[in-house]
Design a protein around this motif. Structure first.
Motif, PDB file in Angstrom:
ATOM      1  N   LEU A  74       0.834  -1.218   0.000  1.00  0.00           N
ATOM      2  CA  LEU A  74       0.000   0.000   0.000  1.00  0.00           C
ATOM      3  C   LEU A  74       0.860   1.257   0.000  1.00  0.00           C
ATOM      4  O   LEU A  74       0.560   2.231  -0.684  1.00  0.00           O
ATOM      5  CB  LEU A  74      -0.921   0.009   1.229  1.00  0.00           C
ATOM      6  CG  LEU A  74      -2.036  -1.027   1.202  1.00  0.00           C
ATOM      7  CD1 LEU A  74      -2.756  -1.072   2.547  1.00  0.00           C
ATOM      8  CD2 LEU A  74      -3.036  -0.731   0.083  1.00  0.00           C
ATOM      9  N   ASP A  75       1.932   1.202   0.762  1.00  0.00           N
ATOM     10  CA  ASP A  75       2.804   2.368   0.860  1.00  0.00           C
ATOM     11  C   ASP A  75       3.428   2.686  -0.502  1.00  0.00           C
ATOM     12  O   ASP A  75       3.420   3.829  -0.959  1.00  0.00           O
ATOM     13  CB  ASP A  75       3.884   2.068   1.914  1.00  0.00           C
ATOM     14  CG  ASP A  75       4.689   3.305   2.222  1.00  0.00           C
ATOM     15  OD1 ASP A  75       4.080   4.389   2.269  1.00  0.00           O
ATOM     16  OD2 ASP A  75       5.920   3.198   2.373  1.00  0.00           O
ATOM     17  N   VAL A  76       3.935   1.643  -1.155  1.00  0.00           N
ATOM     18  CA  VAL A  76       4.528   1.837  -2.489  1.00  0.00           C
ATOM     19  C   VAL A  76       3.477   2.428  -3.423  1.00  0.00           C
ATOM     20  O   VAL A  76       3.719   3.394  -4.156  1.00  0.00           O
ATOM     21  CB  VAL A  76       5.039   0.482  -3.061  1.00  0.00           C
ATOM     22  CG1 VAL A  76       5.420   0.616  -4.531  1.00  0.00           C
ATOM     23  CG2 VAL A  76       6.222  -0.026  -2.243  1.00  0.00           C
ATOM     24  N   ASN A  77       2.281   1.865  -3.370  1.00  0.00           N
ATOM     25  CA  ASN A  77       1.242   2.302  -4.301  1.00  0.00           C
ATOM     26  C   ASN A  77       0.820   3.750  -4.069  1.00  0.00           C
ATOM     27  O   ASN A  77       0.534   4.474  -5.020  1.00  0.00           O
ATOM     28  CB  ASN A  77       0.024   1.384  -4.190  1.00  0.00           C
ATOM     29  CG  ASN A  77      -0.889   1.524  -5.388  1.00  0.00           C
ATOM     30  OD1 ASN A  77      -0.446   1.334  -6.521  1.00  0.00           O
ATOM     31  ND2 ASN A  77      -2.129   1.884  -5.163  1.00  0.00           N
ATOM     32  N   SER A  78       0.818   4.148  -2.815  1.00  0.00           N
ATOM     33  CA  SER A  78       0.342   5.508  -2.550  1.00  0.00           C
ATOM     34  C   SER A  78       1.342   6.559  -3.042  1.00  0.00           C
ATOM     35  O   SER A  78       0.988   7.722  -3.196  1.00  0.00           O
ATOM     36  CB  SER A  78       0.048   5.687  -1.059  1.00  0.00           C
ATOM     37  OG  SER A  78       1.254   5.626  -0.346  1.00  0.00           O
ATOM     38  N   HIS A  79       2.590   6.140  -3.295  1.00  0.00           N
ATOM     39  CA  HIS A  79       3.592   7.114  -3.774  1.00  0.00           C
ATOM     40  C   HIS A  79       3.912   6.965  -5.254  1.00  0.00           C
ATOM     41  O   HIS A  79       4.636   7.785  -5.806  1.00  0.00           O
ATOM     42  CB  HIS A  79       4.892   6.956  -2.977  1.00  0.00           C
ATOM     43  CG  HIS A  79       4.738   7.403  -1.553  1.00  0.00           C
ATOM     44  ND1 HIS A  79       4.535   8.715  -1.220  1.00  0.00           N
ATOM     45  CD2 HIS A  79       4.723   6.714  -0.393  1.00  0.00           C
ATOM     46  CE1 HIS A  79       4.406   8.821   0.090  1.00  0.00           C
ATOM     47  NE2 HIS A  79       4.507   7.619   0.614  1.00  0.00           N
TER      48      HIS A  79
END
Ligand code: NAD
Length: 455
Positions: free
Chosen positions: A292-297
């Motif tokens: 999720l973290d990767v995707n949000s950036h």
């Protein structure tokens, strides 16, 4: 069989129509009166390839009916499918309030009916582990003892939903009794004539299977995006990596495309919900947090190129944005990465001229008149300082680059979906940025050139 389909959105409408196509009688219910009115007239409230022809055929044949009355569908059906929204709650959990509210209504209704007539309630919504038990308890408490609850998660992809439903790779059934399993098998047999499996399992495992599938696919995307971001820094080309690893049978070719991240109504919500389930059991599912973290950036990768190219500010500039839907062949813009990109451009003081083959109306409902809506892809380019590509619609794959060159004020393209060959774009005279691939620079003195982007 007689089927009540409760909820006629992307899943319910496709499911109901495809069941009708196989000769079943389907009664679709929705609370949205406009939607029901449209469907009765044979008009589709969503864009989904191949659905219209099936809708018309089955409406004509009288096998498919639409109503706003839950009672009518309950009276006429024997098997009830729930295809209701399970949106994210405040903490990322799946919000079951709509599902459970409808389940209570069904329970009250069925408790007054002939208890000797067996009924099946099938949950097609994506729901957390333990929901089947919750639903069964509500039925039991209300006295609807003739009901058996089944978990039958759906794996269709928007944009290819009819094909996916008609020829599913597998059917998952979370069932408690052999008798119900056999009814469900009979319902699905026409869809798996080519031999694809019907897996019967306990309901908890069925519920978990759906989340595991979406979380795994999302993980592949975030993993490839991380590889792309690293390619950017080491001067490698993620397209080569994709081919190089995808031909390994253990890895496979699908879901290895780097880009500006995943969106849609399922992946972000389902990964969050699985993470929430995990946390609530005291288990820190670390991979999911990273996904999720990767995707949000990830959309920031594209914006970084934009900022760098324009010297750190987009104030007063105009951008053409091609592609608004979260993926091609749908009008769905829920959690669409395009909206994140557009939001950042607008925040930076830029104007946006947007175009999407199908998702203009759905975008207008979210973004209103904060952006301009172009009548076609070329009109979006007129006077724009650069082109930003957010969705890989087929019609964007082979545009007339001479026209693109002529219409754009700067010959620069920021491609969030890696649609074009870097080398050819440089040869066509564009400054071309994509995800995890070398930067293409317009040839000087007619020579074709492209170079690695040192990050
Ligand atoms: N969209 C997909 O690609 C997809 C794929 C697999 C699973 N799912 C899951 O399926 C479920 C439904 O998803 P969707 O995309 O079809 O949602 P959707 O929002 O498109 O459709 C839900 C429909 O339910 C209707 N509705 C809401 N409350 C109702 C009520 N009380 N009674 C009757 N109808 C009601 C809404 O009006 C809407 O038409 C979700 O749990 C989703 O996670 C979706």
């Amino acid at each position: 069989m007689k089927i009540g389909m409760i909820g006629t959105g992307y899943v319910g409408l496709v499911t109901g129509t495809c069941f009708a196509e196989m000769g079943n009688e389907v009664f679709c219910v929705d609370v949205d009166e406009d939607k029901v009115a449209m469907l009765r007239q044979g008009r589709l409230p969503i864009y989904e390839p191949d659905l219209k022809v099936l809708l018309h055929r089955n409406l004509r044949a009288g096998r498919l009916q639409f109503t706003t009355s839950l009672q009518k569908a309950l009276d006429k059906g024997e098997i009830y499918f729930l295809a209701l929204p399970t949106p994210p709650g405040a903490e990322g959990e799946a919000d079951l309030s709509i599902v459970l509210q409808v389940v209570r209504q069904i329970a009250e209704h069925l408790a007054q009916q002939d208890l000797s007539k067996k009924k099946i309630v099938v949950n097609k919504s994506t729901v957390p582990v333990g929901t089947e038990e919750k639903v069964a308890r509500i039925m039991e408490m209300a006295g609807a003892s003739q009901v058996e609850v089944v978990c039958n998660p759906e794996f269709l992809r928007e944009g290819a939903a009819v094909d996916d439903f008609m020829k599913p790779s597998r059917i998952i059934l979370g069932v408690r009794s052999a008798q119900t399993a056999s009814v469900m098998r009979r319902l699905y047999e026409p869809f798996v004539r080519q031999g694809n499996p019907i897996y019967v399992m306990d309901p908890r495992s069925a519920e978990m299977t759906k989340y595991a599938a979406n979380a795994f696919l999302a993980t592949r995307i975030s993993f490839m995006n991380e590889i792309a971001n690293l390619c950017d820094r080491v001067g490698a080309d993620v397209d080569h990596i994709r081919k190089g690893i995808g031909s390994d049978e253990r890895i496979g070719r699908f879901f290895l495309y780097a880009g500006i991240g995943f969106g849609g109504s399922c992946f972000p919500k389902d990964v969050n919900a699985l993470l929430h389930t995990s946390m609530s059991r005291g288990y820190d599912f670390r991979i999911l947090s990273a996904v999720l973290d990767v995707n949000s950036h990830q959309h920031e990768m594209l914006l970084n190129y934009v900022m760098r190219y324009f010297g750190g500010s987009v104030e007063g500039l105009t951008f053409a944005v091609w592609g608004l839907a979260f993926k091609p062949n749908t009008d769905d813009v829920r959690e669409a990465p395009s909206h994140r990109v557009i939001g950042a451009l607008l925040k930076g003081g830029a104007c946006v001229q947007a175009y999407d083959p199908e998702a203009m109306d759905t975008t207008r409902q979210v973004l209103g008149d904060t952006v301009g809506y172009a009548k076609d892809a070329y009109a979006a380019l007129e006077g724009a300082d650069g082109l930003v590509i957010c969705t890989e619609w087929p019609e964007f794959r082979r545009p007339d680059f001479a026209v693109v060159r002529q219409l754009l004020r700067n010959r620069v393209i920021f491609d969030g979906r890696n649609l074009y060959s870097v080398r050819r774009m440089a040869g066509r005279g564009f400054h071309y940025f994509s995800i995890g691939r070398p930067e293409g620079r317009p040839a000087k003195g007619g020579r074709k050139s492209w170079m690695y982007n040192p990050g």
